[in-house]
Design a protein around this motif. Sequence first.
Motif, PDB file in Angstrom:
ATOM      1  N   ARG A 248      -4.505  68.823  12.492  1.00 32.69           N
ATOM      2  CA  ARG A 248      -5.204  68.271  11.336  1.00 32.69           C
ATOM      3  C   ARG A 248      -4.717  69.142  10.150  1.00 32.69           C
ATOM      4  O   ARG A 248      -4.531  70.273  10.088  1.00 32.69           O
ATOM      5  CB  ARG A 248      -6.908  68.459  11.419  1.00 32.69           C
TER       6      ARG A 248
ATOM      7  N   ALA B 186      -5.586  64.371   5.809  1.00 36.03           N
ATOM      8  CA  ALA B 186      -6.720  64.043   4.787  1.00 36.03           C
ATOM      9  C   ALA B 186      -6.302  64.726   3.395  1.00 36.03           C
ATOM     10  O   ALA B 186      -5.486  65.561   3.392  1.00 36.03           O
ATOM     11  CB  ALA B 186      -8.176  64.433   5.307  1.00 36.03           C
TER      12      ALA B 186
ATOM     13  N   GLU C   3      -3.619  64.287  12.419  1.00 36.80           N
ATOM     14  CA  GLU C   3      -4.667  63.635  11.283  1.00 36.80           C
ATOM     15  C   GLU C   3      -4.470  64.364   9.788  1.00 36.80           C
ATOM     16  O   GLU C   3      -4.320  65.498   9.866  1.00 36.80           O
ATOM     17  CB  GLU C   3      -6.059  64.130  11.825  1.00 36.80           C
TER      18      GLU C   3
ATOM     19  N   TRP D 266      -4.892  69.215   5.919  1.00 37.01           N
ATOM     20  CA  TRP D 266      -5.768  68.631   4.743  1.00 37.01           C
ATOM     21  C   TRP D 266      -4.732  69.148   3.352  1.00 37.01           C
ATOM     22  O   TRP D 266      -4.676  70.504   3.368  1.00 37.01           O
ATOM     23  CB  TRP D 266      -7.102  69.032   4.412  1.00 37.01           C
TER      24      TRP D 266
END
Length: 965
Positions: free
Chosen positions: A939, A963, A961, A941
């Motif tokens: 993940r 973001a 993922e 970010w």
Amino acid sequence: MRHGEKWRASWIWGGAEESPRNEWRCFRRSFVAPKGCDAAVLSIAADSRYALYVNGEWGGRGPARSWPEKQSYDTYEVGHLIRAGERNTIAVLVMHFGVSTFYYVRGRGGLLAQMELLSEGRMLQTIVTDGEWRTVRHPGHDPRSPRMSCQQAFAERIDARLGSTEWVSPHYDDAEWERALTIGIAGTAPWTELEPRDIPLLAEESRYPSRIESLRRVEPIAWSTAIDVRSQMDPDSANHCNPVGYVGYLATTIRVKSAAVLTLGFPNATSHLPGVALNGAHIEASAYTGKPPERYVELTLRPGDNFLWLDVTHEADHGRNLQLGMDSAEPFELVSPFGEQIGTSASPFVSVGPFDRVEVIDHRPGRELSKNHEGYLRLRNCPSPSELTEFERWIRQVPKTLVSRDNVFVACIWSRRETRLQVPYELRHAIDSSPAPGVVPLFDEADTEMIVDFGLELSGYLAFDLEASAGTIVDFYGFEYMRDDYRQDTYDLDNTLRYICTEGRQAYISPIRRGMRYVMVTVRGASRPLKLYGLQVRQSHYPVAEIGAFRCSDALLNDIWDISRHTTRLCMEDTFVDCPAYEQVFWVGDSRNEALINYYTFGDTALVKRCLRLVPGSRSQTPLYANQVPSGWSSVIPNWTFFWAQACKEFVDHAGDAEFAVEMWPHIRYTLDHYWLKRDERGLLSIDGWNLLDWAPIDQPNRGVVTHQNAFLCRTLQDVAALARIARDPDGAELYEARAERLREAVVRWLWSDDRQAFADCLREDGSLSDTFSVQTQVVAYLCGIAQKEREAAVRRHIVHPPESFVRIGSPFMAFFYYEALARMGDYGELLADMRRNYGQMVELGATACWEMYPNFAVNRANPEMPTRSHCHAWSAAPGYFLGAYVLGIRPSSSGWEEIVVEPQPVDLLWARGSVPHPAGGRIDVSWRIVAECEMQVRVWTPAGVRANVRLPEGFRGTIERAEF
């Protein structure tokens, strides 16, 4: 000072000397603030350091270190401290060193201040330093306190009976003080330019002890001192920090009423043990006892006068005090060998010589010190005072200013007898938050010593609150490490404070920065038990936020990352510094690695830019640029200049700051062109200097051709060619690219060994290859792109699987480059294994910060028990960079981090998560976990607009993922 305002203030000082040695001077100016005043801006500079108070309230301290000709000044918003329509007072303590240090170049005593009083932005009144100010030498400060170290200024001796802290109050009567002397307007030499502080003021926070480690009853020795022999033998050496060699003697007379046995001690003979003779008889080396560097010898004194003769000849005295102690059961006194001291300014010591003297500058030609002077040779026979009459012109009294009244360091580490006691439970109040005090036990004919543990390394200002009888002496001695029965004393660092109490309750905050974890507190001569209400360190560091973060499935790596971050913070002051205890010096080469670590832990750029800009100021000392700045030591480590140039390029890439490339390019080109002139007939860099890379027995002579320096110069030429293009100098770029290739070819031709299939460490003076081969040299050759094709493969093998005869990595600093090489090879497993192995030792031994050297590496240590010199050294904090850059896998792929790559390397870890600051603001967060064999969940970010190229490690599959914040 508000933007656009001009200096109207003048530089001021007081007293008869322009640059007195170790003088603290108090300044005051009282005034009535106009009614309606709602704001005030105060700008201030001082030579050497200041502490500011407004109406008795703390204002700040400074200034930031700077070259004298570009003097830094600070600006404060102090409107909240001003009382409109009432009497107000500005009070400033100026601490003038009067000697050059490794972080200060001697100027002269001076204070410059200007305060603008405003109402709704409109100027009402301006208060400036001028002849209206009042001043006095601080009456409680002892100017005879010794140097802390050759790198730093002075230790601290305060007699609170002589100097009240009330002088900072607006109600204090300063009518008896003298009027300040006006030196000249702003711009007066040596401070010809004034530059506003380009970084924030440092943060301060109170840190309290965690426990009392020990309590002892100690019987003190009779006498101790520290003598500045270097300044006696060469008075002009106060203007610089270059080593001085000299040939000569010290002498004194020990007077006793009856025969006695006296122990003479040299408790810090790390670099030099004087020759000793008593009454014409030499003391043999075999007579000494004690574990080096402490050396002690028993002398038998006859009734009356005993002539002590010390041969203090020194090849290169950097400014380390000669520390002496004497102890005897019988009373004794020291007197001049030639009758009573001449005047009140003379000590009981005389010097004879110097018969020769040289100033040692590593990058300039110089002659060797001669010990063949007839006078010196004749006096080696240990004459009596009467035999010195024909040498009268060589004899000088040593002034008291160069002989300390005491030596607190010696008194703390050497006692006649000591008895360890249990710590009373009630004594905890000395360090807890209870309003009740801790009562320090009082012993007959002995002192009370307790050691306080703050629980972690700190850097800042000692503060305490106590109640005592007048004349009680409290000695504070800060050090960094103890374990079981071993205490590592700070030889070559007098990290002490002596405070002589006034009567009753009193508090004190030291203005002298110190680094330490432990503080020994010794109470001497008390007539009643001392009550200690509190002890703290005002932790001081560059103001940063903990943006960077790292956690993983290995608790040891988490601890290693934590101590790396803490180390980096402690070594961020007004520049990066090597260590907060021993030196507090901005070493240019260290800061290249420290900048990279900071980018990943705190993300600051202003401090990095400030450090880079300071380096060209050393041009007046050498066109090769000095290795620590601003400094009175003109010394060159060529690699450190090369690292500085590389760091300029790395800063431009990191911050995306093309204008900085334009600003720095002329300075970089200037010094590299001078280095290019240092090539020999082979085309190799052949240079006199401190040719250092690692604390290890690699062959790196200070004269001639050293392989790692040639390789790093080659890489630097490549890096700055790219910088030249950013700075819009394409011709310069082509020139340096061509030079880099010429140098690379010369290194391969002359420094490669076909027999060993490796690069030798250096060339001997006869042109043959050195017999020494090291991992260090192979690492540097690989990183700098020197070896190609078959040679590169051989070099890589030597890095990962070095032959038994190769010298191994000797310091965490060198490990940074080793880790760079391993990361480039993709050998992340060995990178983590080495980190666990070497940094893991530090954690196991209780480290809260990264050590200067590895615990199992004994080079440059005073004794085998000593695990390292400095226990907090930012050149060692490499894990703070590599765990974020490679385990989390976060690295830039474009200037300014507009694009990044995220490529985690799990090795044997199950999960990791953390953050890296983004130079434009915000941070990048990464979290990854192994969910099955060869399957990973990632993940990421990122700040809005940052493009992230996320790659799974080779052989892995999984989910990604993304973001944006």
